[in-house]
Design a protein around this motif. Structure first.
Motif, mmCIF file in Angstrom:
data_model
loop_
_atom_site.group_PDB
_atom_site.id
_atom_site.type_symbol
_atom_site.label_atom_id
_atom_site.label_comp_id
_atom_site.label_asym_id
_atom_site.label_seq_id
_atom_site.Cartn_x
_atom_site.Cartn_y
_atom_site.Cartn_z
ATOM 1 N N LEU A 69 10.581 -3.564 12.832
ATOM 2 C CA LEU A 69 9.200 -3.362 12.392
ATOM 3 C C LEU A 69 8.357 -4.628 12.457
ATOM 4 C CD1 LEU A 69 9.782 -1.006 9.327
ATOM 5 C CD2 LEU A 69 9.445 -0.429 11.730
ATOM 6 N N SER A 70 8.895 -5.673 13.041
ATOM 7 C CA SER A 70 8.137 -6.929 13.110
ATOM 8 C C SER A 70 6.833 -6.760 13.874
ATOM 9 C CB SER A 70 8.986 -8.027 13.759
ATOM 10 O OG SER A 70 9.350 -7.671 15.077
ATOM 11 N N THR A 71 6.820 -5.850 14.851
ATOM 12 C CA THR A 71 5.605 -5.646 15.649
ATOM 13 C C THR A 71 4.464 -5.071 14.821
ATOM 14 O OG1 THR A 71 6.396 -3.470 16.358
ATOM 15 C CG2 THR A 71 6.884 -5.335 17.796
ATOM 16 N N GLN A 72 4.785 -4.421 13.677
ATOM 17 C CA GLN A 72 3.724 -3.874 12.837
ATOM 18 C C GLN A 72 2.863 -4.974 12.226
ATOM 19 O OE1 GLN A 72 5.475 -1.197 9.956
ATOM 20 N NE2 GLN A 72 5.721 0.433 11.459
ATOM 21 N N LEU A 73 3.391 -6.195 12.179
ATOM 22 C CA LEU A 73 2.646 -7.313 11.604
ATOM 23 C C LEU A 73 2.290 -8.361 12.650
ATOM 24 C CD1 LEU A 73 4.684 -7.849 8.296
ATOM 25 C CD2 LEU A 73 2.784 -6.280 8.727
ATOM 26 N N ALA A 74 2.460 -8.029 13.913
ATOM 27 C CA ALA A 74 2.273 -9.014 14.982
ATOM 28 C C ALA A 74 0.851 -9.558 15.048
ATOM 29 C CB ALA A 74 2.654 -8.402 16.327
ATOM 30 N N ALA A 75 -0.123 -8.795 14.593
ATOM 31 C CA ALA A 75 -1.516 -9.246 14.667
ATOM 32 C C ALA A 75 -1.867 -10.275 13.603
ATOM 33 C CB ALA A 75 -2.459 -8.052 14.546
ATOM 34 N N ILE A 76 -0.992 -10.466 12.629
ATOM 35 C CA ILE A 76 -1.285 -11.417 11.551
ATOM 36 C C ILE A 76 -1.065 -12.843 12.052
ATOM 37 C CG2 ILE A 76 -0.655 -12.196 9.245
ATOM 38 C CD1 ILE A 76 0.236 -9.364 8.607
ATOM 39 N N GLY B 297 1.101 0.125 8.370
ATOM 40 C CA GLY B 297 2.240 -0.788 8.412
ATOM 41 C C GLY B 297 2.570 -1.361 7.052
ATOM 42 N N LEU B 298 1.544 -1.650 6.267
ATOM 43 C CA LEU B 298 1.757 -2.223 4.935
ATOM 44 C C LEU B 298 2.239 -1.182 3.932
ATOM 45 C CD1 LEU B 298 -1.319 -4.626 4.698
ATOM 46 C CD2 LEU B 298 1.049 -5.175 5.326
ATOM 47 N N SER B 299 2.256 0.095 4.336
ATOM 48 C CA SER B 299 2.806 1.151 3.490
ATOM 49 C C SER B 299 4.242 1.483 3.875
ATOM 50 C CB SER B 299 1.945 2.422 3.581
ATOM 51 O OG SER B 299 2.159 3.089 4.823
ATOM 52 N N GLN B 300 4.754 0.798 4.889
ATOM 53 C CA GLN B 300 6.097 0.997 5.395
ATOM 54 C C GLN B 300 6.990 -0.174 4.958
ATOM 55 O OE1 GLN B 300 6.919 3.976 7.308
ATOM 56 N NE2 GLN B 300 4.991 4.378 6.226
ATOM 57 N N PRO B 301 8.275 -0.193 5.342
ATOM 58 C CA PRO B 301 9.130 -1.319 4.953
ATOM 59 C C PRO B 301 8.587 -2.691 5.349
ATOM 60 C CG PRO B 301 10.500 0.483 5.666
ATOM 61 C CD PRO B 301 9.076 0.911 5.919
ATOM 62 N N SER B 302 7.753 -2.767 6.378
ATOM 63 C CA SER B 302 7.157 -4.056 6.738
ATOM 64 C C SER B 302 6.186 -4.537 5.669
ATOM 65 C CB SER B 302 6.441 -3.965 8.092
ATOM 66 O OG SER B 302 5.545 -2.877 8.124
ATOM 67 N N GLY B 303 5.768 -3.647 4.773
ATOM 68 C CA GLY B 303 4.904 -4.024 3.664
ATOM 69 C C GLY B 303 5.637 -4.088 2.337
ATOM 70 N N MET B 304 6.973 -4.041 2.372
ATOM 71 C CA MET B 304 7.770 -4.156 1.152
ATOM 72 C C MET B 304 7.973 -5.632 0.808
ATOM 73 S SD MET B 304 10.579 -1.108 1.585
ATOM 74 C CE MET B 304 10.059 0.606 1.432
ATOM 75 N N ILE C 84 0.864 -1.185 0.000
ATOM 76 C CA ILE C 84 0.000 0.000 0.000
ATOM 77 C C ILE C 84 0.896 1.229 0.000
ATOM 78 C CG2 ILE C 84 -1.693 1.298 1.377
ATOM 79 C CD1 ILE C 84 -2.758 -1.471 2.321
ATOM 80 N N HIS C 85 0.490 2.243 -0.716
ATOM 81 C CA HIS C 85 1.306 3.451 -0.868
ATOM 82 C C HIS C 85 0.697 4.595 -0.065
ATOM 83 C CE1 HIS C 85 3.925 6.390 -2.623
ATOM 84 N NE2 HIS C 85 2.954 7.012 -3.288
ATOM 85 N N GLN C 86 1.538 5.236 0.761
ATOM 86 C CA GLN C 86 1.072 6.398 1.510
ATOM 87 C C GLN C 86 1.473 7.669 0.770
ATOM 88 O OE1 GLN C 86 2.705 7.332 5.473
ATOM 89 N NE2 GLN C 86 0.608 7.675 6.149
ATOM 90 N N LEU C 87 0.499 8.520 0.509
ATOM 91 C CA LEU C 87 0.726 9.780 -0.182
ATOM 92 C C LEU C 87 1.275 10.827 0.782
ATOM 93 C CD1 LEU C 87 -2.556 9.772 -2.276
ATOM 94 C CD2 LEU C 87 -0.242 9.307 -3.112
ATOM 95 N N PRO C 88 1.821 11.922 0.278
ATOM 96 C CA PRO C 88 2.406 12.943 1.159
ATOM 97 C C PRO C 88 1.454 13.458 2.230
ATOM 98 C CG PRO C 88 3.077 13.351 -1.099
ATOM 99 C CD PRO C 88 2.059 12.244 -1.147
ATOM 100 N N ASP C 89 0.142 13.506 1.934
ATOM 101 C CA ASP C 89 -0.803 14.039 2.923
ATOM 102 C C ASP C 89 -1.245 12.998 3.946
ATOM 103 O OD1 ASP C 89 -2.520 12.407 1.497
ATOM 104 O OD2 ASP C 89 -3.885 14.009 0.888
ATOM 105 N N LYS D 18 3.003 -13.835 0.953
ATOM 106 C CA LYS D 18 2.972 -14.703 2.122
ATOM 107 C C LYS D 18 4.377 -14.903 2.686
ATOM 108 C CE LYS D 18 1.771 -19.476 3.476
ATOM 109 N NZ LYS D 18 0.925 -19.140 4.640
ATOM 110 N N VAL D 19 5.336 -15.215 1.825
ATOM 111 C CA VAL D 19 6.712 -15.461 2.269
ATOM 112 C C VAL D 19 7.284 -14.230 2.969
ATOM 113 C CG1 VAL D 19 9.070 -15.849 1.468
ATOM 114 C CG2 VAL D 19 7.197 -17.244 0.563
ATOM 115 N N ASN D 20 7.080 -13.062 2.368
ATOM 116 C CA ASN D 20 7.637 -11.832 2.933
ATOM 117 C C ASN D 20 6.985 -11.435 4.252
ATOM 118 O OD1 ASN D 20 9.606 -9.959 1.081
ATOM 119 N ND2 ASN D 20 8.484 -11.439 -0.149
ATOM 120 N N LEU D 21 5.655 -11.409 4.281
ATOM 121 C CA LEU D 21 4.981 -10.954 5.501
ATOM 122 C C LEU D 21 5.245 -11.889 6.671
ATOM 123 C CD1 LEU D 21 1.525 -9.601 4.266
ATOM 124 C CD2 LEU D 21 3.722 -8.408 4.514
ATOM 125 N N GLU D 22 5.258 -13.174 6.419
ATOM 126 C CA GLU D 22 5.519 -14.120 7.511
ATOM 127 C C GLU D 22 6.954 -13.994 8.009
ATOM 128 O OE1 GLU D 22 2.246 -17.652 6.589
ATOM 129 O OE2 GLU D 22 4.350 -17.957 6.001
#
Length: 506
Positions: free
Chosen positions: A129-136, A161-168, A69-74, A116-120
């Motif tokens: 940034l692992s805590t950004q995905l801890a709820a998965i 979180g998915l717009s940050q490096p944890s979502g790359m 997901i992409h976060q815009l400047p605003d 799947k491979v990346n997020l896990e």
């Protein structure tokens, strides 16, 4: 120029996102051989998304990796590798519809299995940034172009979180390998030119001819990064025309602006202050008494500190929630007015009229240390600054040896802040402080939505301020400068602008 934006609507995370192509303007053709040279404040630690950081580190990851997901400047969101998304009714399943026809460098297809491979790997790893995905709880591959994220409980900050490096997303064949740390392999707009790159000195990124995302404007055919930890070196390089963009500070902004460069000021995402970690008094018994923690808050002249050290640029605060967040309550900033006599009275009432000594790791980058030490000395508290090697500083601060740390930690949306340094398992709640009432409020906030959730955030904020779990100083302003040939737009709650925000000056 200052960057200002309204808080992101919480309801956004539960609504379907618009298609990327439907909400972005057509891309401009890049000018031939146009180069952008930036001076990051530190060398890249790793190119592996699973170990990457946020803040300033994002600028290193963005050339080579796309986010889901992409976060815009605003601060709003649009699709990227996930072209659209939606939640189920109870916010525990997030369905991502993925882009098709996207590949990694070796021709490997980007698909649901790669996600799947990346997020896990990020969730299960040791990265910051692992805590950004801890709820998965589970990443389910529905088909090649669809993935479902099954959550243990609602996560109000997952979209961000998915717009940050944890979502790359990296090439799944490279995830977990040592190679990925130095040789990135993603679907991003640029590739790292290994032949022209000199580790620690200069990194060259070359734009792909066939980058899939034609909706994003990328006017530069080459990006060059020259990491410079020294502020003076960054300023001199900018003034000499050796770099086009650099993070500077309030003391150098007038000099830089006077040279013809452009300077932007925008709110920092991080709060600077004392993190009173030892609320149970296991290291320093005095800190278990709320009156002592309140006395520390009363002893700090926040406004004077901001004026003296950062030219008054920033927002003084007594709370950890970001001023741009809907949970921020201006009234709470009247809880601890600067009052040394009242602070001394509370110390005496708690049985510490003669004060005590605390060990605090010293961070040379923070100018607040000297003023803070004097402020606490005025109420009988002596700081013993612990000398720590810069390379060991992060591990040392998180070692559990210190009752207090002076630090700037990211605070973006309320749930992120709670998960980052408030909840019992938060990585920066280092000594595991917890309270039954607070835990109940956190649980309530997690399952609430809309105005009900905001109300609970307000209760949490009030509780944290009353109990003086922290002694925040302020959210300082970030200062970023660009040469006369470049313009840039600040990025919402990010230390440095995204690479997408730079463009040639007209």
């Amino acid at each position: 120029m200052k960057f200002r934006t309204a808080a992101i609507a919480l309801a956004l995370t539960s609504a379907s996102a618009l298609l990327l192509a439907g909400c972005s303007a057509p891309a401009a053709e890049p000018q031939e051989d146009l180069t952008l040279t930036l001076a990051p404040v530190a060398d890249v630690a790793t190119f592996a998304p699973q170990q990457a950081g946020d803040g300033h580190a994002v600028q290193w990851s963005q050339p080579v990796y796309d986010t889901l997901i992409h976060q815009l400047p605003d601060g709003s969101f649009e699709g990227m590798l996930a072209r659209e998304w939606n939640y189920n009714d109870d916010q525990t399943v997030l369905t991502l519809e993925l882009q098709t026809g996207v590949t990694f460098e070796d021709g490997t297809a980007f698909d649901a299995e790669a996600v799947k491979v990346n997020l896990e790997a990020t969730r299960d790893g040791t990265g910051a940034l692992s805590t950004q995905l801890a709820a998965i709880d589970d990443v389910e591959v529905v088909d090649d172009d669809t993935v479902e994220l099954h959550l243990t409980a609602p996560d109000p900050s997952l979209i961000r979180g998915l717009s940050q490096p944890s979502g790359m997303i990296a090439n799944p064949a490279k995830v977990g390998t040592e190679e990925l740390a130095t040789e990135p392999d993603g679907t991003g707009p640029y590739v790292l030119d290994l032949d022209r790159t000199v580790r620690g000195s200069e990194y060259v990124f070359v734009k792909k001819d066939n980058y899939w995302n034609t909706a994003i404007e990328l006017p530069y055919s080459t990006l060059i990064y020259k990491p410079m930890t020294d502020l003076t070196a960054r300023v001199n390089a900018l003034l000499a025309g050796q770099v086009d963009g650099a993070y500077i500070d309030t003391k150098t902004m007038d000099q830089v602006a006077g040279s013809g460069a452009s300077v932007i000021e925008y709110p920092a995402a991080g709060v600077v202050g004392l993190f009173l970690l030892d609320r149970a008094g296991t290291i320093q018994p005095a800190l278990a008494d709320v009156r002592v923690r309140q006395a520390i808050n009363l002893a700090i002249d926040r406004a004077a500190m901001l004026t003296q050290l950062r030219a008054g640029l920033g927002t003084v605060t007594e709370q950890i929630f970001n001023p741009q967040s809907a949970a921020f309550d201006e009234a709470l900033n009247e809880t601890y007015p600067y009052d040394v006599e009242e602070a001394r009275a509370l110390m005496a009432e708690a049985g510490y009229a003669d004060g005590f000594t605390i060990d605090v790791p010293e961070i040379a980058a923070f100018p607040e240390g000297t003023i803070l030490a004097q402020a606490l000395a005025d109420i009988g508290i002596t700081i013993n600054w612990a000398k720590v090697a810069p390379a060991e500083l992060l591990n040392e601060m998180r070692s559990g040896k210190y009752p207090v740390i002076l630090m700037q930690l990211q605070s973006t949306d309320p749930w992120q802040a709670i998960q980052f340094f408030v909840s019992p398992t938060a990585p920066w709640n280092i000594l595991g402080s917890q309270d039954a009432e607070l835990t109940e409020l956190i649980d309530e906030a997690q399952f609430a939505t809309g105005t009900e959730q905001l109300a609970v955030y307000g209760e949490i904020n009030q509780w944290l301020v009353d109990e003086a779990w922290f002694a925040p100083f302020y959210f300082p302003s970030n200062i970023y400068a660009t040469s006369s040939t470049v313009t840039v737009e600040a990025q919402y709650q990010q230390g440095v602008p995204s690479i997408y925000n730079f463009s040639p000056a007209e």
